[in-house]
Design a protein around this motif. Structure first.
Motif, mmCIF file in Angstrom:
data_model
loop_
_atom_site.group_PDB
_atom_site.id
_atom_site.type_symbol
_atom_site.label_atom_id
_atom_site.label_comp_id
_atom_site.label_asym_id
_atom_site.label_seq_id
_atom_site.Cartn_x
_atom_site.Cartn_y
_atom_site.Cartn_z
ATOM 1 N N LEU A 1 0.909 -1.113 -0.225
ATOM 2 C CA LEU A 1 0.471 0.438 -0.394
ATOM 3 C C LEU A 1 0.794 1.323 0.070
ATOM 4 C CD1 LEU A 1 -2.671 -1.231 1.919
ATOM 5 C CD2 LEU A 1 -3.236 -0.678 0.342
ATOM 6 N N GLU A 2 2.049 0.871 0.752
ATOM 7 C CA GLU A 2 3.265 1.968 1.253
ATOM 8 C C GLU A 2 3.019 2.738 -0.200
ATOM 9 O OE1 GLU A 2 5.883 3.465 4.313
ATOM 10 O OE2 GLU A 2 6.264 2.223 3.512
ATOM 11 N N ARG A 3 4.102 1.946 -1.041
ATOM 12 C CA ARG A 3 4.768 1.849 -2.407
ATOM 13 C C ARG A 3 4.076 2.004 -3.036
ATOM 14 N NH1 ARG A 3 6.899 -2.693 -2.069
ATOM 15 N NH2 ARG A 3 5.245 -4.168 -2.320
ATOM 16 N N GLU A 4 2.478 1.647 -3.147
ATOM 17 C CA GLU A 4 1.607 2.759 -4.447
ATOM 18 C C GLU A 4 1.174 3.344 -4.055
ATOM 19 O OE1 GLU A 4 0.038 0.968 -6.851
ATOM 20 O OE2 GLU A 4 1.715 -0.671 -7.260
ATOM 21 N N GLY A 5 1.634 4.630 -3.087
ATOM 22 C CA GLY A 5 1.022 5.488 -3.061
ATOM 23 C C GLY A 5 -0.399 5.621 -1.687
ATOM 24 N N PHE A 6 -0.011 4.914 -0.701
ATOM 25 C CA PHE A 6 -1.714 5.092 0.459
ATOM 26 C C PHE A 6 -0.897 4.047 1.664
ATOM 27 C CE2 PHE A 6 -3.124 4.022 -3.986
ATOM 28 C CZ PHE A 6 -4.057 5.039 -4.405
ATOM 29 N N PRO A 7 0.343 5.612 1.926
ATOM 30 C CA PRO A 7 0.401 4.463 3.191
ATOM 31 C C PRO A 7 -1.009 4.305 3.932
ATOM 32 C CG PRO A 7 1.196 6.579 3.121
ATOM 33 C CD PRO A 7 0.030 6.634 1.825
ATOM 34 N N PRO A 8 -0.635 3.055 4.716
ATOM 35 C CA PRO A 8 -2.115 2.956 5.786
ATOM 36 C C PRO A 8 -1.980 3.054 7.427
ATOM 37 C CG PRO A 8 -0.519 0.743 5.564
ATOM 38 C CD PRO A 8 -0.033 2.197 4.832
ATOM 39 N N LYS A 9 -2.817 3.386 8.171
ATOM 40 C CA LYS A 9 -3.472 4.202 9.277
ATOM 41 C C LYS A 9 -3.207 2.264 10.341
ATOM 42 C CE LYS A 9 -5.318 8.046 9.249
ATOM 43 N NZ LYS A 9 -6.472 9.203 10.328
ATOM 44 N N ARG A 10 -3.439 1.273 9.665
ATOM 45 C CA ARG A 10 -3.002 0.119 10.320
ATOM 46 C C ARG A 10 -3.427 -1.035 9.779
ATOM 47 N NH1 ARG A 10 -7.791 -1.386 11.342
ATOM 48 N NH2 ARG A 10 -8.722 -2.705 13.851
ATOM 49 N N VAL A 11 -3.519 -1.679 9.928
ATOM 50 C CA VAL A 11 -3.433 -3.496 9.290
ATOM 51 C C VAL A 11 -3.645 -4.532 9.740
ATOM 52 C CG1 VAL A 11 -3.178 -5.241 7.254
ATOM 53 C CG2 VAL A 11 -2.623 -2.632 7.233
ATOM 54 N N SER A 12 -4.952 -4.857 9.959
ATOM 55 C CA SER A 12 -5.300 -5.357 10.794
ATOM 56 C C SER A 12 -5.757 -7.525 10.446
ATOM 57 C CB SER A 12 -6.481 -5.710 11.911
ATOM 58 O OG SER A 12 -6.901 -6.486 12.983
ATOM 59 N N THR A 13 -5.623 -8.348 10.584
ATOM 60 C CA THR A 13 -5.516 -9.928 9.766
ATOM 61 C C THR A 13 -5.455 -10.943 10.973
ATOM 62 O OG1 THR A 13 -3.707 -8.757 8.518
ATOM 63 C CG2 THR A 13 -4.447 -11.222 8.565
ATOM 64 N N GLU A 14 -6.854 -11.555 10.563
ATOM 65 C CA GLU A 14 -6.746 -13.565 11.220
ATOM 66 C C GLU A 14 -5.963 -13.912 10.386
ATOM 67 O OE1 GLU A 14 -10.280 -15.417 12.893
ATOM 68 O OE2 GLU A 14 -9.644 -13.889 13.459
ATOM 69 N N ALA A 15 -6.072 -14.772 9.789
ATOM 70 C CA ALA A 15 -5.811 -16.514 10.038
ATOM 71 C C ALA A 15 -5.731 -17.305 9.914
ATOM 72 C CB ALA A 15 -4.032 -16.339 10.276
ATOM 73 N N ARG A 16 -6.543 -18.269 9.539
ATOM 74 C CA ARG A 16 -7.561 -19.969 10.203
ATOM 75 C C ARG A 16 -7.101 -20.642 9.145
ATOM 76 N NH1 ARG A 16 -13.290 -17.185 9.523
ATOM 77 N NH2 ARG A 16 -13.225 -15.592 10.811
ATOM 78 N N VAL A 17 -6.171 -21.067 9.829
ATOM 79 C CA VAL A 17 -5.272 -22.613 9.670
ATOM 80 C C VAL A 17 -6.195 -24.508 9.690
ATOM 81 C CG1 VAL A 17 -3.530 -23.839 9.523
ATOM 82 C CG2 VAL A 17 -3.348 -21.876 9.810
ATOM 83 N N HIS A 18 -6.480 -24.422 8.667
ATOM 84 C CA HIS A 18 -7.331 -25.882 8.527
ATOM 85 C C HIS A 18 -6.896 -26.722 8.264
ATOM 86 C CE1 HIS A 18 -11.309 -23.910 8.091
ATOM 87 N NE2 HIS A 18 -10.877 -22.698 7.480
ATOM 88 N N LEU A 19 -6.918 -27.617 9.771
ATOM 89 C CA LEU A 19 -5.804 -28.913 9.333
ATOM 90 C C LEU A 19 -7.429 -30.012 9.566
ATOM 91 C CD1 LEU A 19 -3.088 -30.295 10.138
ATOM 92 C CD2 LEU A 19 -4.090 -30.719 12.518
ATOM 93 N N GLU A 20 -6.898 -30.779 8.284
ATOM 94 C CA GLU A 20 -7.803 -32.337 8.299
ATOM 95 C C GLU A 20 -7.551 -33.261 7.534
ATOM 96 O OE1 GLU A 20 -12.040 -29.405 6.723
ATOM 97 O OE2 GLU A 20 -9.827 -29.193 5.109
ATOM 98 N N MET A 21 -8.141 -33.965 8.059
ATOM 99 C CA MET A 21 -7.752 -35.672 7.250
ATOM 100 C C MET A 21 -7.424 -36.004 6.178
ATOM 101 S SD MET A 21 -6.291 -36.899 10.209
ATOM 102 C CE MET A 21 -5.913 -38.466 9.951
#
Length: 142
Positions: A66-86
């Protein structure tokens, strides 16, 4: 670039055993077990640490893009959900969902989606997890 390290010690058999994982930086040390990995027991597990690594990496990659494209963010919040299955009788990480929200002044939703998708593809952890069948992204502006 530096080599990052972590270690794990496991004691005993699979179901009754227990272990500890810790980062070289000592920023994290956590117990894990069969119940914490394959059930809902107390403690951490490798998949949770993968989720933390992926969320952290993607948030940084998105902020940089975002910064490189000229849009410096105020905040980025990410949740990752990892699915473990058989899969074919073997525990397998089958899917990772990235859910991110960012405060980015002056950006259009279309441009944000374009940059977010590119950041997902370019994130070093996303690339390292290329064997995972599906990595999805839900990105929204705050």
């Amino acid at each position: 670039m530096p080599v990052r390290k972590a270690k794990a010690v496991w004691e005993g058999g699979l179901r009754q055993g227990k272990g500890v994982m810790e980062l070289e930086s000592q920023a994290f040390k956590g117990a894990y077990s069969y119940p914490s990995r394959f059930e809902e027991g107390e403690g951490t597990n490798p998949e949770e640490l993968i989720a933390a690594a992926h969320a952290g990496c993607f948030s940084m990659a998105l902020a940089a893009s975002l910064e490189r494209e000229g849009f410096p963010p105020k905040r980025v919040s990410t949740e990752a959900r990892v699915h473990l299955e058989m899969v074919e009788g073997k525990p397998t990480i089958t899917r990772i969902e990235l859910i991110t929200e960012a405060e980015v002044p002056g950006i259009t939703p279309e441009k944000f989606q374009e940059i977010a998708q590119a950041a997902k593809e370019g994130c070093p952890v996303s690339r390292a997890l290329g064997g995972v069948k599906e990595i999805t992204l839900e990105a929204r502006l705050a």
